[in-house]
Write a protein that holds these residues in place. Structure first.
Motif, PDB file in Angstrom:
ATOM      1  N   ARG A  78     130.610  57.575  11.185  1.00 54.50           N
ATOM      2  CA  ARG A  78     131.499  55.659  11.486  1.00 54.50           C
ATOM      3  C   ARG A  78     131.074  56.212  12.702  1.00 54.50           C
ATOM      4  N   ALA A  81     128.028  56.646  14.347  1.00 57.22           N
ATOM      5  CA  ALA A  81     127.330  55.322  14.735  1.00 57.22           C
ATOM      6  C   ALA A  81     127.852  54.272  15.666  1.00 57.22           C
ATOM      7  N   GLU A  82     129.223  53.816  15.377  1.00 56.49           N
ATOM      8  CA  GLU A  82     129.627  53.479  16.487  1.00 56.49           C
ATOM      9  C   GLU A  82     129.325  53.756  18.019  1.00 56.49           C
ATOM     10  N   ARG A  83     129.175  55.296  18.209  1.00 58.04           N
ATOM     11  CA  ARG A  83     129.899  56.000  19.588  1.00 58.04           C
ATOM     12  C   ARG A  83     127.880  55.025  19.993  1.00 58.04           C
ATOM     13  N   LEU A  84     127.044  55.479  19.132  1.00 56.48           N
ATOM     14  CA  LEU A  84     125.805  55.196  19.022  1.00 56.48           C
ATOM     15  C   LEU A  84     125.617  53.472  19.612  1.00 56.48           C
ATOM     16  N   GLU A  85     126.065  52.876  18.751  1.00 55.69           N
ATOM     17  CA  GLU A  85     125.968  50.796  19.099  1.00 55.69           C
ATOM     18  C   GLU A  85     126.752  50.838  20.557  1.00 55.69           C
ATOM     19  N   GLN A  86     128.018  51.939  21.190  1.00 57.70           N
ATOM     20  CA  GLN A  86     128.452  51.059  22.199  1.00 57.70           C
ATOM     21  C   GLN A  86     127.295  52.064  23.161  1.00 57.70           C
ATOM     22  N   LYS A  88     124.539  52.572  22.973  1.00 61.39           N
ATOM     23  CA  LYS A  88     123.081  51.553  23.345  1.00 61.39           C
ATOM     24  C   LYS A  88     123.504  49.741  24.061  1.00 61.39           C
ATOM     25  N   ALA A  89     124.591  49.508  24.127  1.00 66.25           N
ATOM     26  CA  ALA A  89     125.024  48.833  24.543  1.00 66.25           C
ATOM     27  C   ALA A  89     125.537  48.955  26.388  1.00 66.25           C
ATOM     28  N   GLU A  92     121.794  49.503  27.676  1.00 64.71           N
ATOM     29  CA  GLU A  92     121.251  47.691  27.844  1.00 64.71           C
ATOM     30  C   GLU A  92     121.829  47.145  29.428  1.00 64.71           C
TER      31      GLU A  92
END
Length: 185
Positions: A78, A81-86, A88-89, A92
């Protein structure tokens, strides 16, 4: 089946009695006598029962440890996954910032190229004679052909030739010096 239950019950009771007798050294003779009265199969069944109980307890402990590891792994997944989303953001955001910076730089170059194009060719040629050739070629590429031609005509011939080679190689996809037969003087 009922007989097996009674046999198991007798084995358990016998093992309890033997365990109680084993804890009291003064009753060692009584223990030996009691063990002699038991059938050998019952003693073995008690040992098997204890071994099974020990194995069940070990399996429960292993299951508990495995459940803890699975929970830790799920928590780590988890967090990952959170770190990966961060990330990605952030990527961007960085991409947007770079696009803005490139757009602003391109706008600045275009503005400066337009300024040089409006200058008198002799004055702009003197400025371009002092510029680093690839930098000057970038400005000339942004100008209308008539303005660029006037500036090149006002420059020192060797510098104008070097800029011409750079400009030609940009659009031909060749290395500088490849245009005009590789002659760079």
């Amino acid at each position: 089946m009922l007989a097996a239950f009674f046999a198991l019950s007798a084995v358990l009771r016998a093992s309890e009695v033997v365990a109680e007798l084993a804890q009291r050294p003064d009753l060692a003779e009584a223990r030996e006598g009691y063990l002699e009265q038991l059938e050998p199969g019952l003693v073995e069944a008690g040992a098997v029962s204890r071994a099974l109980d020990e194995r069940a307890a070990a399996l429960e402990a292993d299951e508990a440890a495995l459940a803890e590891r699975e929970a830790a792994l799920a928590a780590a997944e988890r967090r990952l996954a959170e770190r990966l989303e961060q990330l990605k953001a952030l990527r961007e955001d960085l991409s947007d910032t770079l696009s803005e910076a490139r757009g602003a730089a391109a706008k600045d170059v275009a503005h400066l190229a337009a300024t040089y194009a409006r200058m008198k060719p002799k004055q702009a040629g003197a400025v371009f004679n002092t510029m680093e050739p690839t930098f000057a070629a970038g400005f000339l590429a942004e100008m209308p052909p008539d303005a660029a031609a006037g500036i090149l005509a006002a420059m020192e011939p060797e510098r104008a030739y070097a800029l011409s080679i750079l400009l030609a190689s940009r659009h031909a996809g060749a290395e500088p010096g490849a245009a005009a037969g590789g002659n760079t003087r």
